[in-house]
Design a protein around this motif. Structure first.
Motif, short mmCIF file in Angstrom:
data_model
loop_
_atom_site.label_atom_id
_atom_site.label_comp_id
_atom_site.label_asym_id
_atom_site.label_seq_id
_atom_site.Cartn_x
_atom_site.Cartn_y
_atom_site.Cartn_z
N GLY A 1 26.59 68.58 -94.79
CA GLY A 1 27.96 68.66 -94.29
C GLY A 1 28.88 69.40 -95.25
N LEU A 2 28.73 69.14 -96.54
CA LEU A 2 29.57 69.81 -97.53
C LEU A 2 29.24 71.31 -97.62
CD1 LEU A 2 29.46 67.07 -100.31
CD2 LEU A 2 31.50 67.84 -99.06
N LEU B 1 28.04 73.16 -95.19
CA LEU B 1 28.56 73.78 -93.97
C LEU B 1 30.08 73.96 -94.07
CD1 LEU B 1 26.53 71.86 -91.22
CD2 LEU B 1 26.32 74.27 -91.85
N ALA B 2 30.75 72.98 -94.64
CA ALA B 2 32.20 73.05 -94.76
C ALA B 2 32.62 74.20 -95.69
CB ALA B 2 32.75 71.73 -95.29
N LEU B 3 31.78 74.50 -96.66
CA LEU B 3 32.09 75.57 -97.61
C LEU B 3 31.59 76.94 -97.13
CD1 LEU B 3 31.23 73.73 -100.93
CD2 LEU B 3 33.48 74.66 -100.32
N ALA C 1 36.58 71.07 -99.85
CA ALA C 1 36.66 72.02 -98.73
C ALA C 1 37.69 71.66 -97.68
CB ALA C 1 35.29 72.18 -98.09
N LEU D 1 33.02 66.82 -91.88
CA LEU D 1 31.63 67.18 -91.58
C LEU D 1 30.60 66.33 -92.33
CD1 LEU D 1 31.76 71.09 -91.32
CD2 LEU D 1 31.52 69.42 -89.48
N ALA E 1 37.61 70.22 -93.20
CA ALA E 1 36.19 70.32 -92.83
C ALA E 1 35.33 69.56 -93.82
CB ALA E 1 35.76 71.78 -92.77
N GLY E 2 35.67 69.62 -95.09
CA GLY E 2 34.91 68.91 -96.10
C GLY E 2 35.04 67.41 -95.99
N GLY F 1 35.14 65.34 -100.33
CA GLY F 1 35.00 66.44 -99.39
C GLY F 1 36.30 67.16 -99.15
#
Length: 257
Positions: free
Chosen positions: A251-252, A254-256, A202, A209, A205-206, A198
């Protein structure tokens, strides 16, 4: 043969349709004793799909097509083992049945409305979320697929180790429950791989999240199982893999985003 390699190969023989390696099966090795290797088995299981993402991306296919093909290949490699668990759990626990009736429904090979809905939603969500990640780059998507596969199989090992069997028969009871230590090791390996991947994909955040999303849904699912069944079954373990993989991909994505 190193123990971790042998444990990974034995795990793959159960968790996938890949041909077993006979050298890994000398002696008696209950599946539960190999649970610490589940995240590594997840990496191997997802590797063909990750390579497919890179290949199809090079041919210029759309993100949605790439994602659907990658998920289809992953299902083919695993034989739909975890999807089957998810559908059985949805059928058994989707209504308000008492424990004994819910367990009876979960053993029934026929699929009901709740199970069908769970399967459709799982496939759609994973493909859609992966497509969102593919749109940012096929390299990121391939890495995300590998990380989610590893983390979700670490999650299923932990859930299996942390709850008693809800019934005396069944796959999860027959193949030997993992020790609490094995479950923690599997969860740690899976979570570590997810955080590292993650962060590469990202940044901060990656790294955060996907882990938080996975922990949240897995924790809530465990509470639900305790309340409804007082424990776990093999189907519950498979369902844990599915929902944790979806949470990691969410989560990934959203992070991107």
């Amino acid at each position: 043969m190193p123990d971790i390699l042998a444990a990974t190969l034995r795990s793959l023989a159960f968790l996938t349709r890949l041909p077993p390696v006979s050298r890994a099966f000398s002696g008696v090795h209950p599946l539960g004793s190999d649970a610490h290797a589940f995240p590594l088995a997840g990496l191997v299981a997802a590797l063909p799909s990750a390579l497919a993402v890179l290949l199809f991306g090079a041919f210029g296919l759309s993100p949605s097509t790439i994602a659907i093909l990658a998920i289809a290949l992953l299902v083919a490699v695993t034989g739909g083992l975890h999807e089957d668990g998810l559908s059985d759990v949805a059928d058994g626990l989707g209504g308000h049945h008492p424990k004994d009736r819910a367990l009876e429904i979960m053993k029934d090979s026929r699929i009901g409305a709740y199970g069908a809905l769970a399967l459709v939603l799982s496939l759609m969500l994973r493909a859609s979320l992966l497509a969102d990640i593919v749109a940012t780059g096929t390299g990121q998507a391939a890495l995300a697929l590998l990380a989610a596969a590893a983390a979700s199989r670490g999650a299923m090992a932990w859930l299996w180790s942390s709850l008693p069997s809800a019934r005396d028969s069944g796959v999860a009871a027959r193949v030997g429950q993992p020790s609490a230590r094995s479950g923690r090791i599997a969860a740690f390996i899976g979570a570590t791989l997810l955080v590292i991947a993650g962060a590469i994909i990202a940044g901060l955040a990656g790294a955060v999240l996907p882990l938080l999303a996975g922990l949240l849904v897995l924790g809530q699912f465990r509470k639900f199982l305790v309340r409804r069944l007082g424990g776990q079954t093999g189907d519950c373990v498979g369902a844990a893999q599915q929902i944790t993989e979806i949470a990691a991909l969410l989560g990934l994505a959203l992070a991107l985003g």
